[in-house]
Write an enzyme that holds these catalytic residues in place. Structure first.
Site, short mmCIF file in Angstrom:
data_model
loop_
_atom_site.label_atom_id
_atom_site.label_comp_id
_atom_site.label_asym_id
_atom_site.label_seq_id
_atom_site.Cartn_x
_atom_site.Cartn_y
_atom_site.Cartn_z
N LYS A 217 0.86 -1.20 0.00
CA LYS A 217 0.00 0.00 0.00
C LYS A 217 0.89 1.24 0.00
CE LYS A 217 -4.45 0.44 2.16
NZ LYS A 217 -5.12 0.39 3.45
C1 E4P Z 1 -8.28 1.25 3.21
O1 E4P Z 1 -7.62 0.35 2.76
C2 E4P Z 1 -8.15 1.83 4.56
O2 E4P Z 1 -7.56 0.90 5.44
C3 E4P Z 1 -9.45 2.17 5.20
O3 E4P Z 1 -10.56 1.79 4.47
C4 E4P Z 1 -9.46 3.47 5.92
O4 E4P Z 1 -10.73 3.78 6.33
P1 E4P Z 1 -11.11 4.68 7.58
O5 E4P Z 1 -11.60 5.97 7.02
O6 E4P Z 1 -12.20 3.92 8.26
O7 E4P Z 1 -9.89 4.83 8.44
#
Ligand code: E4P
Length: 215
Positions: free
Chosen positions: A83
């Site tokens: 990522k």
């Molecule tokens: C995506 O891969 C992220 O881990 C995630 O969806 C972040 O979302 P949040 O806004 O709930 O932190």
């Protein structure tokens, strides 16, 4: 649409995998920190539980540092996906990793032009954060729709992961729009089972069966 679990909690992953509905996992530094455990150890356990892509995020902000972290993470398991935030150094890293056969999930995407850059750089996945957009009054699903349309227009192989999912309605909207994947927190996945008529129906069947049992 595939469903990934957005968590670094192995108990949640084990449970959801047993339900037979999860085909991948996404983590992020916040989710990993919440577990208070060794990052690599947690990733190895997750990869042993789920037979699909497992996203692990790099923290460096320069391409060289990202590549170093990415190669180390990729060595843990062939299913690890790196990522990387949508910044210039990140796209440099995505391109280099693609050449090495390491898949990247471009994260913190809040606009269609950002997603286009990720696809051009050779990202395997792109993650628009629809919940965080909604939080600031931007229409998250409108951005998701644009990204899906643009990728279809030019047949980019990059898969769209609807991320930052807050409730089952987000999952429904992602599926309607044709997202390849929605990554959902465990609590939202559990909510997806829920309907008052299901609970009522079960209660009624149980009660009727109790009455008829003695006959
Ligand atoms: C995506 O891969 C992220 O881990 C995630 O969806 C972040 O979302 P949040 O806004 O709930 O932190």
């Amino acid at each position: 649409m595939e469903i990934f679990l957005d968590t670094a909690n192995v108990d949640e992953i084990r449970e959801a995998v047993e339900w037979g509905v999860v085909s991948g996992v996404t983590t992020n530094p916040t989710l990993v920190a919440k577990e208070g455990r060794n990052f690599h150890q947690v990733l190895k356990e997750i990869c042993n539980l789920v037979r699909g892509p497992v996203s692990a995020e790099v923290l460096s902000l320069e391409a060289e540092g990202m590549l170093q972290e990415a190669r180390e993470l990729a060595r843990l398991d062939p299913n690890i996906v790196i990522k990387i935030p949508v910044i210039p150094g990140g796209m440099k890293a995505v391109r280099a990793l693609a050449r090495e056969g390491i898949r990247a999930n471009v994260t913190l995407v809040f606009s269609a032009p950002q997603a286009l850059l990720a696809a051009r750089a050779g990202a395997a996945f792109v993650s628009p954060f629809i919940g965080r957009m909604d939080d600031i009054g931007q229409e998250g699903t409108a951005v998701l729709e644009d990204i899906i349309k643009i990728f279809r227009n030019y047949q980019y192989p990059t898969k769209v992961i609807a991320a930052s999912i807050r409730h089952p309605r987000h999952v429904l909207e992602a599926a309607r729009l044709g997202a390849a994947i929605a990554t959902v927190p465990f609590a939202v996945l559990a909510q997806m089972f829920k309907h008052p008529l299901t609970d009522l129906g079960i209660a009624r069947f149980q009660a009727d069966w109790e009455k008829a049992k003695g006959i």
